[in-house]
Write an enzyme that holds these catalytic residues in place. Structure first.
Site, mmCIF file in Angstrom:
data_model
loop_
_atom_site.group_PDB
_atom_site.id
_atom_site.type_symbol
_atom_site.label_atom_id
_atom_site.label_comp_id
_atom_site.label_asym_id
_atom_site.label_seq_id
_atom_site.Cartn_x
_atom_site.Cartn_y
_atom_site.Cartn_z
ATOM 1 N N ASP A 105 0.839 -1.194 0.000
ATOM 2 C CA ASP A 105 0.000 0.000 0.000
ATOM 3 C C ASP A 105 0.876 1.247 0.000
ATOM 4 O O ASP A 105 2.003 1.212 0.499
ATOM 5 C CB ASP A 105 -0.852 0.079 1.274
ATOM 6 C CG ASP A 105 -1.805 -1.076 1.388
ATOM 7 O OD1 ASP A 105 -2.153 -1.662 0.351
ATOM 8 O OD2 ASP A 105 -2.184 -1.384 2.532
HETATM 9 N N1 URA Z 1 -1.202 -5.712 4.279
HETATM 10 C C1 URA Z 1 -1.633 -4.442 4.273
HETATM 11 O O1 URA Z 1 -2.583 -4.094 4.941
HETATM 12 N N2 URA Z 1 -0.964 -3.566 3.490
HETATM 13 C C2 URA Z 1 0.098 -3.893 2.736
HETATM 14 O O2 URA Z 1 0.665 -3.044 2.049
HETATM 15 C C3 URA Z 1 0.518 -5.223 2.767
HETATM 16 C C4 URA Z 1 -0.149 -6.118 3.545
#
Ligand code: URA
Length: 254
Positions: A105
């Protein structure tokens, strides 16, 4: 050897397979002088003369594997007109058509692999291979061990129950009232770790991926990248090959 044209083009560094499909469909590719727009068409790069916009494609590009310590605020994509900053800006100096293997993310930091090897990307990203990914989450509040067990056993998310995970409490700060928790999962669903914590009532304040398989970020500062060694790539491949689709993850004791 004959292969699908989009694979041959991607292998020569023309672009991602998806992008190469668009280039073919747009009528920009010719094989032995004949324009091809059919996506299933096969060609042999050794035998056939393949051109894009009239220019011969190059020999297969060398495979490149990059380890990046992604800072928060960068989007894991090759291009996104809505993204303020993308991870590509951090690997500009590497001369290859790279794309991220899976995603972190925009507000997640940590270990991200980029490559121009489509097979490797598929191997690492496919859910059936279940490569272990380790995250460190800082959550608001003092986490209860019962809640950590719930996370380990699997929680119900909108897209189904999560596979068994491992968790470990790394620290609790009374001053900040935050818990730092390590979570090891073998899936890669969208915002999975954040959603898992939210299900058991904790808000994730920060999230970092620290490992994929046994590969970690030792000696790599935030924003920096380096090439993976042959050994590291082969270890990752082995990890993916070895992980049977339905193997249960070993549980934390107690
Ligand atoms: N889980 C999440 O919530 N975000 C990420 O970027 C990777 C795994």
């Amino acid at each position: 050897m004959e292969e699908r044209l989009q694979k041959v083009l991607a292998g020569a560094g023309v672009g991602s397979r998806r992008r190469c499909e668009d280039i073919i469909a747009a009528g920009r590719v010719a094989v032995n002088g004949q324009i091809i727009t059919e996506l299933g068409t096969k060609a042999d790069p050794q035998r056939d003369a393949i051109t894009v916009d009239g220019k011969p494609i190059g020999p297969p590009a060398d495979k490149v594997y990059v380890l990046l310590n992604k800072p928060r605020g960068y989007t894991s994509t090759r291009s996104d007109p809505h993204a303020e900053k993308t991870v590509m800006e951090l690997v500009k100096s590497i001369d290859a058509f790279l794309y991220p293997v899976g995603r972190l993310d925009v507000d997640t930091a940590g270990l991200l692999i980029l490559t121009n090897d489509g097979e490797f990307t598929k191997l690492m990203s496919h859910p059936s291979h279940r490569v272990e990914k380790t995250y460190v989450a800082v959550v608001r509040g003092r986490i209860k061990s019962a809640d950590m067990h719930v996370l380990e056993d699997g929680v119900e998310l909108e897209d189904g129950i999560t596979a068994p995970a491992r968790t470990r409490l790394l620290a609790y700060s009374a001053k900040d009232n935050t818990s730092t928790v390590e979570v090891v999962i073998r899936e890669g669903r969208k915002r999975q770790v954040r959603r898992m914590f939210s299900t058991v009532g904790y808000h994730v304040l920060s999230l970092m991926r620290t490992k994929i398989g046994k590969l970690d970020l030792t000696n790599l500062r935030e924003g920096d990248s380096r090439l993976l060694t042959k050994r590291e790539v082969s270890d990752l491949r082995k990890t993916a090959d070895r992980s049977p689709a339905n193997s249960a993850i070993s549980r934390r004791n107690g």
